[in-house]
Each structure stands twice: as structure tokens, then as C-alpha cells.
Write a protein that holds these residues in place. Structure first.
Motif, mmCIF file in Angstrom:
data_model
loop_
_atom_site.group_PDB
_atom_site.id
_atom_site.type_symbol
_atom_site.label_atom_id
_atom_site.label_comp_id
_atom_site.label_asym_id
_atom_site.label_seq_id
_atom_site.Cartn_x
_atom_site.Cartn_y
_atom_site.Cartn_z
ATOM 1 N N TRP A 64 0.979 -1.337 -0.106
ATOM 2 C CA TRP A 64 -0.218 0.048 -0.092
ATOM 3 C C TRP A 64 0.954 0.716 -0.478
ATOM 4 C CZ3 TRP A 64 -3.951 -1.212 4.109
ATOM 5 C CH2 TRP A 64 -5.324 -2.228 3.720
ATOM 6 N N CYS A 88 0.173 4.957 -0.159
ATOM 7 C CA CYS A 88 -0.260 4.868 1.075
ATOM 8 C C CYS A 88 0.235 5.802 2.495
ATOM 9 C CB CYS A 88 -0.507 3.540 1.276
ATOM 10 S SG CYS A 88 -1.270 3.695 3.503
ATOM 11 N N ARG A 119 -7.084 5.157 7.136
ATOM 12 C CA ARG A 119 -8.601 4.806 6.132
ATOM 13 C C ARG A 119 -8.880 6.005 5.122
ATOM 14 N NH1 ARG A 119 -10.042 5.473 10.981
ATOM 15 N NH2 ARG A 119 -9.344 3.212 11.790
ATOM 16 N N GLU A 120 -8.183 7.116 4.969
ATOM 17 C CA GLU A 120 -8.922 8.511 4.452
ATOM 18 C C GLU A 120 -8.226 7.856 3.010
ATOM 19 O OE1 GLU A 120 -7.357 12.160 5.921
ATOM 20 O OE2 GLU A 120 -9.516 11.692 7.958
ATOM 21 N N TRP A 121 -6.964 7.345 2.750
ATOM 22 C CA TRP A 121 -6.405 6.960 1.849
ATOM 23 C C TRP A 121 -7.447 5.792 0.976
ATOM 24 C CZ3 TRP A 121 -4.018 2.316 0.404
ATOM 25 C CH2 TRP A 121 -3.131 2.831 -0.728
ATOM 26 N N LEU A 176 -10.383 5.008 1.711
ATOM 27 C CA LEU A 176 -11.836 5.580 1.172
ATOM 28 C C LEU A 176 -11.740 6.746 -0.111
ATOM 29 C CD1 LEU A 176 -13.695 6.558 4.707
ATOM 30 C CD2 LEU A 176 -13.751 4.874 3.174
ATOM 31 N N GLN A 177 -10.424 6.985 -0.442
ATOM 32 C CA GLN A 177 -10.467 7.607 -1.733
ATOM 33 C C GLN A 177 -11.005 6.767 -2.970
ATOM 34 O OE1 GLN A 177 -6.029 9.648 -2.871
ATOM 35 N NE2 GLN A 177 -6.246 9.348 -0.582
ATOM 36 N N TYR A 178 -10.874 4.418 -2.976
ATOM 37 C CA TYR A 178 -10.550 4.130 -3.617
ATOM 38 C C TYR A 178 -11.987 3.690 -3.528
ATOM 39 C CZ TYR A 178 -5.520 4.782 -4.746
ATOM 40 O OH TYR A 178 -4.427 5.813 -4.576
ATOM 41 N N GLN A 179 -12.697 3.661 -2.570
ATOM 42 C CA GLN A 179 -13.877 2.951 -2.375
ATOM 43 C C GLN A 179 -14.698 3.881 -3.774
ATOM 44 O OE1 GLN A 179 -16.546 5.001 0.265
ATOM 45 N NE2 GLN A 179 -17.721 3.282 0.403
ATOM 46 N N LYS A 180 -15.863 2.906 -4.136
ATOM 47 C CA LYS A 180 -15.971 2.942 -6.132
ATOM 48 C C LYS A 180 -18.146 3.329 -5.307
ATOM 49 C CE LYS A 180 -13.509 0.722 -9.005
ATOM 50 N NZ LYS A 180 -12.865 -0.162 -9.879
#
Length: 87
Positions: A56, A61, A79-81, A83-87
Motif C-alpha cells: 500500500w 499510502c 482509512r482516508e487514503w 476511502l479514495q478508492y471506494q466505488k
């Protein structure tokens, strides 16, 4: 037939095991509440291996590198990093 001494011994053992369990839960709560942690604990917090966490980092990351060479991680930043990749 169970003797009084055996019954008392079992009760003491049950009390001891209960106290150990409570201590372990309290310790886990403290560890979980810390944001800045070492690599092993950061990996455990996200249920991944240390090698996955290293991968990561290669992908961007965030990590904290101290002058001493120690590497730390912010669970919040990871966690914030992620969430950037959440679809």
C-alpha cells in the motif's frame, strides 16, 4: 462428589480467568483507540499482512518516517487514503 476445596478452587480459577479476560479487553480498547501506531499494529488494524501494508505504501499510502528511521502509521490517514478508492 465435589469437595468444598475443589469447588472453592474452581471458583477462584473462574474469577481469575474472568479478570484476565477483562484485562485483555481493556488492553485491546487502548490499542484500538491509538491513532499513531507501529507497522505491525497498523496492519492488524486493517486485517492485512505487513507485506500488504508495505505494498500500500508503494501505492501511495501515507506513512510517518522519523529521523531515527522509525516508521509509524496513522490509522486515520490510512482509512482516508483507502476511502479514495471506494466505488
Amino acid at each position: 462428589m465435589i469437595t468444598f476445596e475443589e469447588s472453592l478452587k474452581q471458583m477462584q480459577l473462574d474469577n481469575f480467568n474472568g479478570a484476565v479476560s477483562m484485562f485483555e479487553q481493556a488492553l485491546q480498547t487502548v490499542v484500538d483507540s491509538q491513532d499513531i501506531v507501529k507497522q505491525k499494529y497498523a496492519a492488524a488494524a486493517f486485517d492485512v499482512s505487513v507485506n500488504s501494508l508495505k505494498s500500500w505504501v508503494k501505492q501511495g499510502c501515507p506513512e510517518i518516517r522519523l529521523e531515527s528511521g522509525m516508521v509509524l502509521y496513522s490509522k486515520k490517514a490510512i482509512r482516508e487514503w483507502l476511502l479514495q478508492y471506494q466505488k
